[in-house]
Motif scaffolding. Structure first.
Motif, short mmCIF file in Angstrom:
data_model
loop_
_atom_site.label_atom_id
_atom_site.label_comp_id
_atom_site.label_asym_id
_atom_site.label_seq_id
_atom_site.Cartn_x
_atom_site.Cartn_y
_atom_site.Cartn_z
N LEU A 148 0.76 -1.13 -0.07
CA LEU A 148 0.03 0.24 -0.07
C LEU A 148 0.85 1.40 -0.04
N ALA A 149 1.95 1.21 0.64
CA ALA A 149 2.83 2.27 0.91
C ALA A 149 3.53 2.60 -0.63
N LEU A 150 3.74 1.63 -1.35
CA LEU A 150 4.36 1.97 -2.50
C LEU A 150 3.46 2.40 -3.56
N GLY A 151 2.08 1.95 -3.38
CA GLY A 151 1.25 2.55 -4.47
C GLY A 151 0.92 3.95 -4.24
N PHE A 152 1.02 4.57 -2.85
CA PHE A 152 0.91 5.90 -2.64
C PHE A 152 2.22 6.86 -2.92
N ALA A 153 3.34 5.89 -3.01
CA ALA A 153 4.61 6.80 -3.24
C ALA A 153 4.55 7.56 -4.71
N ARG A 154 5.25 8.94 -4.57
CA ARG A 154 5.40 9.65 -5.75
C ARG A 154 6.78 9.95 -6.19
N ASP A 155 7.59 10.50 -5.49
CA ASP A 155 8.93 10.71 -5.74
C ASP A 155 9.66 9.51 -5.65
N LEU A 156 10.71 9.61 -6.67
CA LEU A 156 11.53 8.39 -7.10
C LEU A 156 12.37 8.04 -5.64
N TRP A 157 12.69 8.67 -4.73
CA TRP A 157 13.26 8.17 -3.50
C TRP A 157 12.36 7.47 -2.83
N ALA A 158 10.86 7.72 -2.86
CA ALA A 158 9.78 7.05 -1.97
C ALA A 158 9.65 5.69 -2.47
N VAL A 159 9.53 6.06 -3.80
CA VAL A 159 9.23 4.52 -4.84
C VAL A 159 10.28 3.55 -4.53
N GLY A 160 11.70 4.06 -4.57
CA GLY A 160 12.68 3.02 -4.42
C GLY A 160 12.75 2.63 -2.86
N LEU A 161 12.54 3.38 -2.04
CA LEU A 161 12.49 2.97 -0.51
C LEU A 161 11.28 1.89 -0.46
N GLY A 162 10.11 2.28 -1.11
CA GLY A 162 9.00 1.49 -0.83
C GLY A 162 9.25 -0.12 -1.68
N ALA A 163 10.12 0.01 -2.73
CA ALA A 163 10.44 -1.30 -3.29
C ALA A 163 11.21 -1.99 -2.50
N LEU A 164 12.34 -1.42 -2.01
CA LEU A 164 13.21 -2.12 -1.14
C LEU A 164 12.52 -2.72 0.07
N LEU A 165 11.78 -2.01 0.72
CA LEU A 165 11.23 -2.87 1.99
C LEU A 165 10.15 -3.67 1.47
N LEU A 166 9.63 -3.61 0.30
CA LEU A 166 8.41 -4.51 -0.07
C LEU A 166 9.34 -5.77 -0.39
#
Length: 451
Positions: free
Chosen positions: A97-115
């Protein structure tokens, strides 16, 4: 009718109830596995990232997965299969869910890492639990049935995801998170802990202190893991560079979903028959053939421009995948000691996660620097080299497996099962026969994480 009934009994009969709960959880989870299938398209078309940035995000998912399988393997042996599975699934649903709401590249990258960390931490525990509850003589069937469930779910998910993406990509993340939670609920309600204390033999401790050293000095096993790493580098191009290549050919995300669904459809139709076709044949020869066929399939992608041609390449490399999976799973099952089962599972899964981190980045760089043709023909070359390596290393693996089978077996303790078993359900809590092996020995399965 009798023939069909007999075939069903030979294929699916006699497996413990716990296996079927795990199987159902796998199917439900994969029915909602939208995100990874469409992540590259989502990142490039919805978020506006470049192919290199998309490859970086997918690579971070692989890095997280590498950490997750390492931690998950250790927790599986020390903490237990069930708590590790539950924690991993709950964490994965949250990060989805967090990755789905992420927008900036750093946030998307962090979400993908933790997922990646949470999602892949479940693999060693799931594999160890499958081995715990299924007797050795039935594991080829069980692995094939689980793989069948993975690809049935994947085939449906690939088609549905293409439709759902038209309604909004956020829906993909929400459904994926929901099915992950349902799987966690099934495990919580129906699956008990299956880890068995290993009986110490000849003065040996049941939990060896030098676990990592034991694995790092197991050259036969590490050689097999290395070959899987190269196979994964090729195979994972289907979720990183293939959708981008199809987009360059003017094909839509929905078309990609339909084409990649052919992978799951063919496996659903054919995988139930593959174990019979390869039973009794040299596993090294089967793995070598699988590598060649997979290499040819991906290599032909260099010449694809239309949907039907892309579909043909998918069908070809899927045949290689179908030959690879059962032989892979049974070999891993015969090469890992019981007291290190989770850790061996983690090391094998680590090869997939390393490939998950490297494949999209490497694929993107090769594609940008040398071109689309070089990428796919390079996959064909890797497939041929892997085939030779399997033929050369196969005898050593079989000698090791034979030695483990004839060594003193471990006498397992009965696993604690919170849900009380019904009459005749003893097989769900302990193998019908002792786990064979060295002074301490066990097995492993993988869902070619691939799917």
């Amino acid at each position: 009718m009798r023939t069909m009934r007999g075939w069903l009994q030979d294929t699916a009969g006699g497996l413990p109830r716990t296996f079927w709960y795990l199987w159902a959880g796998t199917l439900i989870n994969r029915l909602g596995s939208f995100v990874l299938v469409f992540l590259a398209i989502y990142l490039t078309q919805e978020r506006g990232f470049s192919a290199s940035q998309a490859g970086l995000v997918l690579g971070l998912w692989g890095v997280g997965g590498a950490v997750g399988t390492t931690i998950g393997g250790t927790l599986t042996d020390r903490w237990g299969r069930r708590p590790t599975l539950l924690t991993a699934h709950l964490g994965a649903a949250t990060m989805m869910l967090a990755l789905g709401f992420a927008r900036d590249l750093w946030a998307v990258g962090l979400g993908a890492l933790l997922l990646g960390l949470f999602a892949e931490a479940a693999r060693p525990a799931f594999g160890a639990m499958m081995i715990d509850v299924v007797p050795e003589k039935d594991r080829l069937r069980a692995f094939s049935l689980n793989y069948w469930a993975i690809n049935l779910g994947f085939a449906c998910a690939a088609v549905l995801a293409g439709v759902a993406a038209e309604a909004g990509y956020l829906l993909l993340f929400v459904v994926d998170a929901a099915t992950t939670l349902v799987t966690a609920l099934i495990i919580f309600l129906k699956v008990g802990e299956t880890r068995r204390p290993v009986v110490a033999l000849a003065g040996r401790p049941s939990a060896p202190a030098g676990a990592l050293r034991t694995i790092l000095t197991d050259r036969v096993y590490l050689g097999f893991v290395a070959l899987n790493l190269f196979a994964a580098l090729v195979f994972l191009q289907h979720i990183s560079m293939l959708p981008i290549a199809m987009g360059d050919s003017g094909l839509t995300p929905t078309t990609y979903g339909s084409v990649i669904a052919l992978n799951g459809v063919l496996i659903v139709v054919g995988q139930l028959f593959v174990p019979r076709l390869i039973r009794g044949r040299s596993r090294s020869h089967v793995l070598a053939l699988a590598a060649v066929v997979m290499g040819i399939g991906f290599g032909l992608t260099a010449f694809a421009e239309t949907a039907w041609f892309y579909g043909l390449t998918v069908l070809i490399w899927t045949v290689g995948e179908m030959l690879n999976s059962p032989s892979n799973a049974t070999l891993i099952a015969e090469l890992s000691p019981a007291e290190l089962r989770g850790r061996y599972q983690g090391v094998f899964s680590l090869s997939w996660q390393v490939a998950g981190a490297v494949a999209p980045v490497l694929g993107g760089l090769v594609r940008e620097q040398a071109g689309n043709t070089a990428l796919w023909l390079g996959c064909a070359v890797i497939g041929g080299l892997m085939a030779v390596a399997h033929l050369v290393s196969g005898p050593a693996r079989e000698r090791r497996a034979a030695a483990l089978r004839t060594a003193t077996p471990v006498v397992p303790a009965v696993a604690l099962q919170p849900p009380a078993p019904e009459a005749g359900e003893a097989a769900a809590t302990a193998p019908a026969e002792p786990l064979p092996g060295t002074p301490d020995r066990g097995t492993r399965t993988t869902t070619v994480a691939a799917g």
